[in-house]
Design an enzyme around this catalytic site. Structure first.
Site, PDB file in Angstrom:
ATOM      1  CB  SER A 146      -0.928  -0.058   1.286  1.00 33.24           C
ATOM      2  OG  SER A 146      -0.096   0.073   2.444  1.00 33.24           O
ATOM      3  CE  LYS A 147       1.292   6.954  -3.385  1.00 29.24           C
ATOM      4  NZ  LYS A 147       2.163   6.622  -3.987  1.00 29.24           N
ATOM      5  NE  ARG A 148       1.461   3.877   7.574  1.00 26.02           N
ATOM      6  CZ  ARG A 148       1.124   3.064   8.418  1.00 26.02           C
ATOM      7  NH1 ARG A 148      -0.018   2.833   8.635  1.00 26.02           N
ATOM      8  NH2 ARG A 148       2.067   2.768   9.164  1.00 26.02           N
TER       9      ARG A 148
END
Ligand code: GLU
Length: 496
Positions: free
Chosen positions: A265-267
């Site tokens: 994911s983005k994180r």
């Protein structure tokens, strides 16, 4: 003449490693140009590239752009450029599937003629209805072969109505087994495989069909790709068999998950290669990090040069288990690469990064002389080029931003006392004929001795006063870098 992909790599794989290609190893990557280049694609490209290099093979780039709505040339170019940055270049291609539609059509006709495929006139509405019905009964939906045995008349009727047929592959009875080079033997019963579409009603081939025609015609010997393609592999093998073609070897690479063990994911690592580059990661570190996402050299080693990778890389050492994208490890590794650079490499890397980011330094601090002194000191404590730039800011401009915590800790507890010490220190610095780190340190040591206080009581606030920061290179190096004039100036404008 094969087209070389554009390469603006900082330190590409050595050309000599890729000379004398004699073996029959031919590998490819086949990205869909529908967006930025992500970690999974970069890793697949790297593994294929290393495999080709270590076997004297050929690496082919094929752009799978049959999804005309989503594919863009811009994205294809970004993929080539991004991989070029990593030092990954191609021996053949890019081939574009959109320019090969005639080839797929011809091969689909061949399967129609040999009875391995049939035309299907079912409308999307009918298929959706059937699927819903199956869902309501909680049974798995499979195409009911309604169009398998259409008479010539029925076909004509559909065509007269203007219905354009899709072409479906007739899945034979039985089961298929293949030996994946990573996962071993895998079997699937054909009853679990639908009569899948090979050419859509708009004449565009589906992925599974185009990929087989291309891998065959491009004489691909080994297919190294993401594990999520295992179920497609069975369909593809059925197609190879229908054509009577030799089947390539398959190696399905493990998933890359975020630290939360979920899809990236983005994180957790789902950044594009461009974003990693913009954040100041080095191509060498990125290659080293990516290769370890699912492969290991078999010893407890983390830092491995490109040259060694070409020697050490083997499919046998690719893991079956999921790889975890650990951002801190990447940062650590990048820091290691930064520290291993000599001054001129550091300067080149920093300038490349500034250029990529479109940053130009104020002229007086852009000199090689200044940067050669500043960068090694700063890189020692940085993980990325972005951090290097950030740590350099106090030297590039007189507009300081003071760290709040630093102010609380070193100024606000005893503002008058601190101010007095710093002005005393300033006086002594001012009197220095020769201003350098040794003399600046000498007068500080003298002063604290006379005052009977600990050196830290002066060192810490001086650092905040002259750089705005609480951390950085050793203070006296910072003072020397800044130069006498700016140090005196900053010590006369103490923060509140
Ligand atoms: N276009 C496919 C993808 O990007 C290629 C898969 C393959 O390598 O066969 O996933």
């Amino acid at each position: 003449m094969p087209q070389e992909a554009e390469s603006d790599t900082q330190d590409g794989f050595e050309l000599s490693l890729r000379e004398h290609r004699k073996s029959g190893v031919r590998v490819r990557i086949a990205p869909s140009p529908t967006g930025a280049i992500h970690v999974g694609l970069a890793r697949s490209a790297l593994y294929n590239y290393l495999f080709a290099c270590s076997h004297g093979g050929t690496f082919v780039l094929r752009i799978e752009d049959t999804d005309v709505q989503r594919s863009t040339e811009e994205s294809a170019q970004a993929i080539i450029k991004g991989l070029g940055w990593l030092g990954i270049t191609f021996d053949e291609g890019p081939y574009y599937q959109s320019q090969r539609l005639d080839i797929y059509r011809k091969h689909a006709d061949q399967l129609l003629q040999s009875g391995h495929a049939y035309r299907c006139y079912c409308t999307p509405e009918r298929l959706a209805e059937e699927r819903e019905k199956a869902e309501a009964q909680r049974s798995a939906w499979r195409y009911d072969r309604r169009c398998l045995n259409l008479s010539e008349e029925e076909r004509k009727k559909f065509e007269a109505e203007g219905i354009k047929p899709a072409i479906r592959f007739l899945v034979p009875e039985g089961k298929t087994t293949f030996t994946d080079l990573i996962h071993g033997s895998i079997t699937r019963e054909h009853k679990d495989i639908d009569d899948f579409i090979i050419v859509r009603s708009n004449g565009i081939p589906t992925y599974n069909f185009a990929v087989v025609a291309d891998d065959h015609l491009m004489e691909i010997s080994h297919v190294l790709r993401a594990v999520e393609h295992i179920s497609n592999t069975f369909k593809q093998i059925l197609l190879y068999n229908a054509f009577g073609w030799e089947i390539p070897q398959f190696a399905h690479l493990p998933l890359i998950l975020g630290e939360d063990k979920k899809k990236l994911s983005k994180r957790h690592g789902a950044m594009s290669l461009e974003e990693f580059r913009a954040q100041g990661f080095l191509a060498d570190a990125m290659v080293n990090f990516l290769v370890l996402l699912g492969w290991s050299p078999g010893e407890d080693r983390e830092i491995i040069s490109r040259q060694e990778l070409v020697k050490l890389f083997s499919i046998e050492r690719i893991n079956t288990s999921n790889a975890i994208f650990d951002m801190r490890k990447l940062e650590w590794m990048n820091g290691e690469y930064l520290r291993a650079m000599d001054t001129s490499q550091l300067l080149t890397a920093f300038h490349d990064w500034l250029g990529y980011q479109g940053i130009s330094l104020p002229r007086e601090y852009a000199s090689a002389e200044f940067l050669s002194r500043a960068l090694p000191l700063i890189a020692e404590r940085s993980r990325t080029l972005d951090e290097v730039y950030d740590a350099l800011l106090p030297y590039l401009s007189d507009e300081l931003t003071y760290d709040e915590e630093g102010l609380n800790k070193h100024f606000r507890k005893d503002p008058e006392g601190v101010k007095r010490w710093l002005l005393l220190y300033r006086e002594r610095l001012e009197k220095l004929h020769e201003f350098n780190k040794e003399t600046a340190e000498g007068v500080l040591r003298e002063l604290v001795e006379e005052l009977g206080i600990k050196p830290g009581l002066v060192i810490h606030p001086v650092r905040v006063a002259v750089t705005g920061r609480t951390v950085g290179p050793p203070l006296f190096d910072c003072l020397e870098l800044l130069g006498k004039e700016r140090v005196l100036d900053r010590l006369s404008k103490l923060p509140q």
